[in-house]
Design a protein around this motif. Structure first.
Motif, PDB file in Angstrom:
ATOM      1  N   GLY A 193       0.790  -1.224   0.000  1.00 34.00           N
ATOM      2  CA  GLY A 193       0.000   0.000   0.000  1.00 34.00           C
ATOM      3  C   GLY A 193       0.822   1.274   0.000  1.00 34.00           C
ATOM      4  O   GLY A 193       0.286   2.344  -0.265  1.00 34.00           O
ATOM      5  N   GLU A 194       2.121   1.187   0.308  1.00 35.42           N
ATOM      6  CA  GLU A 194       2.961   2.379   0.307  1.00 35.42           C
ATOM      7  C   GLU A 194       3.388   2.799  -1.101  1.00 35.42           C
ATOM      8  O   GLU A 194       3.933   3.884  -1.291  1.00 35.42           O
ATOM      9  CB  GLU A 194       4.205   2.143   1.167  1.00 35.42           C
ATOM     10  N   VAL A 195       3.152   1.932  -2.074  1.00 37.49           N
ATOM     11  CA  VAL A 195       3.487   2.277  -3.455  1.00 37.49           C
ATOM     12  C   VAL A 195       2.521   3.357  -3.939  1.00 37.49           C
ATOM     13  O   VAL A 195       1.302   3.245  -3.776  1.00 37.49           O
ATOM     14  CB  VAL A 195       3.410   1.034  -4.368  1.00 37.49           C
ATOM     15  N   GLU A 196       3.052   4.388  -4.533  1.00 35.87           N
ATOM     16  CA  GLU A 196       2.224   5.510  -4.988  1.00 35.87           C
ATOM     17  C   GLU A 196       1.440   5.135  -6.246  1.00 35.87           C
ATOM     18  O   GLU A 196       2.007   4.619  -7.213  1.00 35.87           O
ATOM     19  CB  GLU A 196       3.105   6.721  -5.283  1.00 35.87           C
ATOM     20  N   VAL A 197       0.137   5.399  -6.234  1.00 38.18           N
ATOM     21  CA  VAL A 197      -0.730   5.151  -7.378  1.00 38.18           C
ATOM     22  C   VAL A 197      -1.413   6.465  -7.726  1.00 38.18           C
ATOM     23  O   VAL A 197      -2.086   7.067  -6.892  1.00 38.18           O
ATOM     24  CB  VAL A 197      -1.787   4.068  -7.079  1.00 38.18           C
ATOM     25  N   ARG A 198      -1.251   6.901  -8.980  1.00 36.11           N
ATOM     26  CA  ARG A 198      -1.788   8.187  -9.384  1.00 36.11           C
ATOM     27  C   ARG A 198      -2.391   8.098 -10.782  1.00 36.11           C
ATOM     28  O   ARG A 198      -2.125   7.167 -11.542  1.00 36.11           O
ATOM     29  CB  ARG A 198      -0.674   9.246  -9.420  1.00 36.11           C
ATOM     30  N   SER A 199      -3.169   9.113 -11.119  1.00 33.99           N
ATOM     31  CA  SER A 199      -3.610   9.264 -12.507  1.00 33.99           C
ATOM     32  C   SER A 199      -2.431   9.781 -13.330  1.00 33.99           C
ATOM     33  O   SER A 199      -1.438  10.271 -12.794  1.00 33.99           O
ATOM     34  CB  SER A 199      -4.779  10.243 -12.592  1.00 33.99           C
ATOM     35  N   VAL A 200      -2.549   9.695 -14.645  1.00 32.51           N
ATOM     36  CA  VAL A 200      -1.493  10.211 -15.523  1.00 32.51           C
ATOM     37  C   VAL A 200      -1.316  11.712 -15.293  1.00 32.51           C
ATOM     38  O   VAL A 200      -0.197  12.218 -15.176  1.00 32.51           O
ATOM     39  CB  VAL A 200      -1.829   9.917 -16.995  1.00 32.51           C
ATOM     40  N   ASP A 201      -2.431  12.446 -15.217  1.00 31.73           N
ATOM     41  CA  ASP A 201      -2.362  13.886 -14.963  1.00 31.73           C
ATOM     42  C   ASP A 201      -1.701  14.178 -13.623  1.00 31.73           C
ATOM     43  O   ASP A 201      -0.882  15.089 -13.508  1.00 31.73           O
ATOM     44  CB  ASP A 201      -3.766  14.501 -14.974  1.00 31.73           C
ATOM     45  N   GLY A 202      -2.071  13.397 -12.605  1.00 36.38           N
ATOM     46  CA  GLY A 202      -1.565  13.642 -11.261  1.00 36.38           C
ATOM     47  C   GLY A 202      -0.077  13.380 -11.115  1.00 36.38           C
ATOM     48  O   GLY A 202       0.568  13.934 -10.224  1.00 36.38           O
ATOM     49  N   PHE A 203       0.473  12.533 -11.984  1.00 38.72           N
ATOM     50  CA  PHE A 203       1.887  12.172 -11.863  1.00 38.72           C
ATOM     51  C   PHE A 203       2.775  12.961 -12.831  1.00 38.72           C
ATOM     52  O   PHE A 203       3.988  12.876 -12.756  1.00 38.72           O
ATOM     53  CB  PHE A 203       2.067  10.672 -12.113  1.00 38.72           C
ATOM     54  N   GLN A 204       2.190  13.738 -13.710  1.00 35.05           N
ATOM     55  CA  GLN A 204       2.966  14.441 -14.733  1.00 35.05           C
ATOM     56  C   GLN A 204       4.075  15.286 -14.104  1.00 35.05           C
ATOM     57  O   GLN A 204       3.859  15.999 -13.130  1.00 35.05           O
ATOM     58  CB  GLN A 204       2.065  15.348 -15.572  1.00 35.05           C
ATOM     59  N   GLY A 205       5.276  15.179 -14.686  1.00 30.85           N
ATOM     60  CA  GLY A 205       6.403  15.949 -14.197  1.00 30.85           C
ATOM     61  C   GLY A 205       7.188  15.285 -13.099  1.00 30.85           C
ATOM     62  O   GLY A 205       8.227  15.798 -12.669  1.00 30.85           O
ATOM     63  N   ARG A 206       6.728  14.121 -12.629  1.00 24.39           N
ATOM     64  CA  ARG A 206       7.404  13.399 -11.546  1.00 24.39           C
ATOM     65  C   ARG A 206       8.279  12.302 -12.126  1.00 24.39           C
ATOM     66  O   ARG A 206       8.248  12.000 -13.313  1.00 24.39           O
ATOM     67  CB  ARG A 206       6.354  12.774 -10.631  1.00 24.39           C
ATOM     68  N   GLU A 207       9.051  11.655 -11.261  1.00 27.78           N
ATOM     69  CA  GLU A 207       9.851  10.528 -11.701  1.00 27.78           C
ATOM     70  C   GLU A 207      10.041   9.542 -10.559  1.00 27.78           C
ATOM     71  O   GLU A 207       9.983   9.891  -9.380  1.00 27.78           O
ATOM     72  CB  GLU A 207      11.215  10.987 -12.220  1.00 27.78           C
ATOM     73  N   LYS A 208      10.231   8.282 -10.926  1.00 26.71           N
ATOM     74  CA  LYS A 208      10.529   7.194  -9.998  1.00 26.71           C
ATOM     75  C   LYS A 208      11.526   6.264 -10.658  1.00 26.71           C
ATOM     76  O   LYS A 208      11.771   6.342 -11.856  1.00 26.71           O
ATOM     77  CB  LYS A 208       9.245   6.420  -9.647  1.00 26.71           C
ATOM     78  N   GLU A 209      12.079   5.352  -9.884  1.00 26.62           N
ATOM     79  CA  GLU A 209      12.993   4.368 -10.456  1.00 26.62           C
ATOM     80  C   GLU A 209      12.254   3.459 -11.426  1.00 26.62           C
ATOM     81  O   GLU A 209      12.778   3.083 -12.483  1.00 26.62           O
ATOM     82  CB  GLU A 209      13.651   3.538  -9.349  1.00 26.62           C
ATOM     83  N   VAL A 210      11.020   3.081 -11.076  1.00 26.11           N
ATOM     84  CA  VAL A 210      10.191   2.240 -11.949  1.00 26.11           C
ATOM     85  C   VAL A 210       8.781   2.830 -11.985  1.00 26.11           C
ATOM     86  O   VAL A 210       8.221   3.158 -10.937  1.00 26.11           O
ATOM     87  CB  VAL A 210      10.127   0.787 -11.460  1.00 26.11           C
ATOM     88  N   VAL A 211       8.245   2.972 -13.172  1.00 27.61           N
ATOM     89  CA  VAL A 211       6.851   3.403 -13.356  1.00 27.61           C
ATOM     90  C   VAL A 211       6.106   2.316 -14.081  1.00 27.61           C
ATOM     91  O   VAL A 211       6.515   1.897 -15.179  1.00 27.61           O
ATOM     92  CB  VAL A 211       6.762   4.730 -14.132  1.00 27.61           C
ATOM     93  N   VAL A 212       5.038   1.828 -13.486  1.00 29.71           N
ATOM     94  CA  VAL A 212       4.184   0.802 -14.108  1.00 29.71           C
ATOM     95  C   VAL A 212       2.918   1.497 -14.611  1.00 29.71           C
ATOM     96  O   VAL A 212       2.216   2.148 -13.826  1.00 29.71           O
ATOM     97  CB  VAL A 212       3.814  -0.311 -13.107  1.00 29.71           C
ATOM     98  N   VAL A 213       2.649   1.391 -15.886  1.00 32.36           N
ATOM     99  CA  VAL A 213       1.499   2.050 -16.498  1.00 32.36           C
ATOM    100  C   VAL A 213       0.404   1.034 -16.750  1.00 32.36           C
ATOM    101  O   VAL A 213       0.606   0.057 -17.461  1.00 32.36           O
ATOM    102  CB  VAL A 213       1.883   2.740 -17.823  1.00 32.36           C
ATOM    103  N   SER A 214      -0.757   1.267 -16.160  1.00 33.64           N
ATOM    104  CA  SER A 214      -1.925   0.419 -16.398  1.00 33.64           C
ATOM    105  C   SER A 214      -2.858   1.178 -17.324  1.00 33.64           C
ATOM    106  O   SER A 214      -3.601   2.068 -16.897  1.00 33.64           O
ATOM    107  CB  SER A 214      -2.629   0.082 -15.073  1.00 33.64           C
ATOM    108  N   ALA A 215      -2.819   0.845 -18.608  1.00 34.23           N
ATOM    109  CA  ALA A 215      -3.549   1.621 -19.605  1.00 34.23           C
ATOM    110  C   ALA A 215      -4.798   0.927 -20.088  1.00 34.23           C
ATOM    111  O   ALA A 215      -5.500   1.439 -20.930  1.00 34.23           O
ATOM    112  CB  ALA A 215      -2.638   1.927 -20.788  1.00 34.23           C
TER     113      ALA A 215
END
Length: 215
Positions: A193-215
């Motif tokens: 549950g500590e993994v951040e889950v966001r919308s595409v708009d909400g995460f724009q401009g951010r970065e992480k070591e790994v980004v998993v996209v559920s499209a």
């Protein structure tokens, strides 16, 4: 609103330098009467012929990741900074990263097929549970959510590798509000549950070591 405010505040200046990107996501406009506001200020300026200078070196992505935006949006003009070398940033353990025969290093980019995944509305997926109006107009995919949870939990398994991950290193994003809510619930149930889950708009401009996209 920001564009209007900027216009009023700079009317008397002799020289103005603005830093931005007209290829970024446009503003989210829900009002039908204000639909013309979904064009960003930088895109309006670009269409008006305002002179631009491309900052052509990126320092955030592995070259395997920057290849697509460079080709699709920047006419292959995007260059990779020296700190982005694939040899310096190996993909983390816990996932079968593609490893082409032409390269001695794995590629930190993968497309995962979910053949049994079916998109549906939250109300049709769970008719007995109440659903808020915004979510009822969205979509979710339970099979895809389960695949994302499996990927994330495997990435978080303890490892002696120096590139092993903690929850703060991972983000999961989706363009659908209902899928975001489903993923948040599923990851909590899986102990992630500590993994951040966001919308595409909400995460724009951010970065992480790994980004998993559920499209």
């Amino acid at each position: 609103a920001c564009a209007l405010a900027c216009g009023g505040s700079v009317s008397s200046v002799e020289r103005l330098v603005m830093v931005g990107d007209h290829h970024q996501l446009p503003p989210t406009v829900l009002s039908q009467t204000s639909a013309d506001l979904n064009i960003s200020m930088f895109l309006r300026l670009w269409h008006a012929g305002v002179a631009t200078v491309l900052l052509d070196t990126q320092y955030r992505m592995n070259p395997a990741l920057s290849a697509f935006p460079s080709r699709r949006f920047y006419a292959n003009r995007l260059r990779n900074g020296p700190n982005t070398s694939s040899a310096l940033h190996l993909p983390p353990p816990g996932f079968p990263w593609p490893h082409p025969a032409s390269s001695s290093l794995p590629i930190p980019l993968a497309l995962v097929d979910v053949p049994d995944g079916i998109a549906s509305s939250p109300s049709s997926s769970s008719p007995s549970s109440p659903t808020s109006a915004p979510l009822s107009r969205s979509l979710l995919n339970a099979a895809e959510s389960a695949t994302v949870v499996s990927i994330v939990t495997n990435l978080l398994k303890p490892s002696s590798s120096p590139s092993s991950l903690c929850p703060a290193d991972i983000a999961v994003i989706s363009p659908y509000a209902a899928q975001v809510a489903l993923l948040q619930s599923a990851l909590r149930a899986a102990g992630a549950g500590e993994v951040e889950v966001r919308s595409v708009d909400g995460f724009q401009g951010r970065e992480k070591e790994v980004v998993v996209v559920s499209a």
